[in-house]
Design an enzyme around this catalytic site. Structure first.
Site, PDB file in Angstrom:
ATOM      1  N   LYS A 164      -3.950   2.870  -6.129  1.00  0.00           N
ATOM      2  CA  LYS A 164      -4.589   2.963  -7.441  1.00  0.00           C
ATOM      3  C   LYS A 164      -5.949   3.660  -7.340  1.00  0.00           C
ATOM      4  CE  LYS A 164      -2.375  -1.450  -8.117  1.00  0.00           C
ATOM      5  NZ  LYS A 164      -2.581  -2.899  -7.960  1.00  0.00           N
ATOM      6  N   GLU A 219      16.210  -0.433  -4.054  1.00  0.00           N
ATOM      7  CA  GLU A 219      16.267  -0.866  -5.443  1.00  0.00           C
ATOM      8  C   GLU A 219      16.262   0.354  -6.351  1.00  0.00           C
ATOM      9  OE1 GLU A 219      12.828  -3.402  -5.926  1.00  0.00           O
ATOM     10  OE2 GLU A 219      11.569  -1.725  -6.564  1.00  0.00           O
ATOM     11  N   LYS A 220      16.667   0.164  -7.586  1.00  0.00           N
ATOM     12  CA  LYS A 220      16.713   1.247  -8.557  1.00  0.00           C
ATOM     13  C   LYS A 220      15.305   1.805  -8.781  1.00  0.00           C
ATOM     14  CE  LYS A 220      18.737   3.743 -11.831  1.00  0.00           C
ATOM     15  NZ  LYS A 220      19.701   4.801 -11.468  1.00  0.00           N
ATOM     16  N   ARG A 225      -3.983 -12.832  -3.617  1.00  0.00           N
ATOM     17  CA  ARG A 225      -5.397 -12.646  -3.265  1.00  0.00           C
ATOM     18  C   ARG A 225      -6.132 -12.068  -4.471  1.00  0.00           C
ATOM     19  NH1 ARG A 225      -5.327  -7.180  -3.241  1.00  0.00           N
ATOM     20  NH2 ARG A 225      -3.502  -6.116  -2.397  1.00  0.00           N
ATOM     21  N   GLU A 252       2.572  -8.169 -10.284  1.00  0.00           N
ATOM     22  CA  GLU A 252       2.687  -6.750 -10.628  1.00  0.00           C
ATOM     23  C   GLU A 252       4.078  -6.440 -11.185  1.00  0.00           C
ATOM     24  OE1 GLU A 252       1.251  -4.065  -7.702  1.00  0.00           O
ATOM     25  OE2 GLU A 252      -0.654  -5.121  -7.506  1.00  0.00           O
ATOM     26  N   ASN A 307       0.626 -10.354  -5.560  1.00  0.00           N
ATOM     27  CA  ASN A 307      -0.473 -10.257  -4.605  1.00  0.00           C
ATOM     28  C   ASN A 307      -1.217 -11.581  -4.578  1.00  0.00           C
ATOM     29  OD1 ASN A 307      -0.511  -7.405  -3.607  1.00  0.00           O
ATOM     30  ND2 ASN A 307      -0.540  -7.022  -5.796  1.00  0.00           N
ATOM     31  N   GLY A 349       0.795  -1.226   0.000  1.00  0.00           N
ATOM     32  CA  GLY A 349       0.000   0.000   0.000  1.00  0.00           C
ATOM     33  C   GLY A 349       0.823   1.269   0.000  1.00  0.00           C
ATOM     34  N   GLY A 350       2.081   1.165  -0.393  1.00  0.00           N
ATOM     35  CA  GLY A 350       2.932   2.360  -0.448  1.00  0.00           C
ATOM     36  C   GLY A 350       3.532   2.764   0.894  1.00  0.00           C
ATOM     37  N   GLU A 395       5.920  -7.197  -7.402  1.00  0.00           N
ATOM     38  CA  GLU A 395       5.460  -8.039  -6.301  1.00  0.00           C
ATOM     39  C   GLU A 395       4.354  -8.957  -6.802  1.00  0.00           C
ATOM     40  OE1 GLU A 395       3.845  -5.589  -3.226  1.00  0.00           O
ATOM     41  OE2 GLU A 395       2.275  -4.752  -4.483  1.00  0.00           O
TER      42      GLU A 395
END
Length: 448
Positions: A236, A199-200, A291, A274, A289, A163-164, A287
């Protein structure tokens, strides 16, 4: 499978109830004190009270949910999305009680829930990953050292994140040092795990995800992709499928990489892989998910398949009822998330809905969780509905979405509907030329 307890609330609970009813499966709703009058509670065959409004005492209370399932003699639990849907301990406890968990195995949930473990598995499977570290960084100095080795800008991330939360773009050493402790603290507070990695950072990326499904016999297929680049605070807001950005060659490679990822972990159920895609269409695993996604209706309307029904079949040990060659984009679909929030600041706007009138249009689907008189409380995510418009062409889908947004009437609280109307009129969106910087770079109109 005769009775399913839904370990969730709101619109997703209603949506699962709908498919279960079509399949002749009884449903059990759970509710907190704050949700007693919600539509989903009334629509389920049975409903069980599980505690006070705060989620740790209700929707995250594993033992209370299991007690409810046993009380109603439910033989399966559907976790929906969010809350306990990607909680390895919950899935394990469900199985220990002899109840079917509608989702992948606890082991897969655990592996994919840890971003560093997921990165390592995908690298071994030959799925492209963003350049970066495969081990946690313990100090700001270590973070800086890693950043220098891969080059700024970098993304600082929480290994257990979602969720950021705990994510931050850092463009130089000073910014990274300042961000490290605060991001680590947030990760500890939200996830109970302060492991961070670097990470980049891919500049001006697209966020594109691939829906996959796998059965217990080892078959894994993809259900095409969704473009999810219109986001605020890494959440999103608008999704569409197919992606207007991808060419057929990239689409095929992306979808095959997702299938590869699913096979690498022995994925069972419906899940999402994703990816971050750069301006040159190079893609990298972000990642998995484990679900159902909030935006799953976009795929359903595009390919004409009920993903919850697919979940139920897989959980009962049935082979996939659809073959890869049967998956085609039959329509273009766009989903808009309607939030109870200020359309300018995006801050939640709790209160009582004094009038709720959803649009009734052909080829416009409304997945909502509220009605006139519903109290939107500050305890839960402020999303109250999803509008999914589809058409033979992208232009038709956009037009349907515009009509729906003009007809939608909600009073008593603020909503982001004015913002969604602006998105649908934005030249970049209309042209399909947008990325994850769309909201930050947009020029709001004075009409909001």
């Amino acid at each position: 499978m005769k009775k399913v307890l839904i370990a969730n609330r709101g619109e997703i609970a209603r949506r699962i109830i709908r498919t279960c009813r079509e399949k002749g499966i009884a449903t059990v709703a759970i509710y907190s004190d704050a949700d007693q009058e919600m539509p989903y509670v009334r629509e389920a065959d049975e409903a069980v009270h599980i505690g006070p409004p705060p989620v740790p005492h209700s929707y995250l209370n594993i033992e209370a949910i299991l007690a409810a399932a046993k009380k109603c003699q439910a033989d399966a639990i559907h976790p929906g999305y969010g809350l306990l849907s990607e909680n390895e301990s919950f899935a394990r406890r469900v199985l220990e009680e002899g109840i079917v968990f509608i989702g992948p195995t606890p082991e897969v949930i655990g592996q994919m829930g840890d971003k560093l473990t997921a990165r390592r598995i995908m690298q071994q499977a030959g799925v492209p990953v963003v350049p970066g570290g495969d081990q946690p960084v313990e100090t700001g100095d270590e973070a800086v050292q890693m950043a220098k080795s891969i080059g700024f800008p970098v993304m600082l991330k929480a290994s257990a994140g979602g969720g950021g939360i705990g994510m931050q773009i850092c463009r130089d050493e000073e910014e990274l040092r300042q961000a490290f402790q605060s991001a680590r603290g947030r990760a500890k507070a939200y996830f109970g795990n302060d492991a961070m990695y670097v990470e980049k950072y891919v500049e001006r990326p697209h966020h594109i995800e691939v829906q996959i499904a796998g059965d217990q016999a080892g078959q894994v297929i993809h259900l095409l992709e969704r473009e999810c680049s219109i986001q605020r605070r890494h959440q999103k807001v608008v999704e569409e499928s197919p992606s207007p950005f991808l060419d057929e060659e990239t689409r095929e490679a992306l979808c095959q990489a997702a299938v590869q990822a699913g096979k690498a972990v022995g994925y069972t159920g419906v899940g999402t892989v994703e990816f971050i895609v750069d301006e040159q269409k190079a893609f990298y695993f972000l990642e998995m998910n484990t679900r159902l996604q909030v935006e799953h209706p976009v795929t359903e309307e595009m390919i004409g398949l009920d993903l919850v029904a697919l979940q139920l079949e897989i959980a009962q040990g049935k082979p996939l009822s659809v073959a890869q060659e049967d998956i085609h984009a039959k329509r273009h679909a766009i989903e808009l998330r309607v939030y109870a929030e200020d359309p300018v600041t995006f801050l939640p706007s709790p209160g009582t809905i004094t009038l709720y009138q959803a649009p009734g249009l052909e080829h416009v689907r409304i997945d909502d969780g509220v009605e006139t008189g519903t109290k939107v409380t500050p305890f839960y995510d402020p999303m109250i509905a999803k509008v999914i418009a589809s058409g033979i062409t992208r232009e038709e889908a956009i037009q349907g979405a515009r009509q729906a947004m003009q007809q939608y009437l909600i009073t008593g609280i603020k909503t982001n509907i004015p913002f969604l109307r602006e998105v649908l009129e934005d030249e970049r969106f209309i042209a399909g030329q947008y990325n994850t910087w769309f909201i930050q770079e947009r020029k709001p109109k004075s009409t909001i």
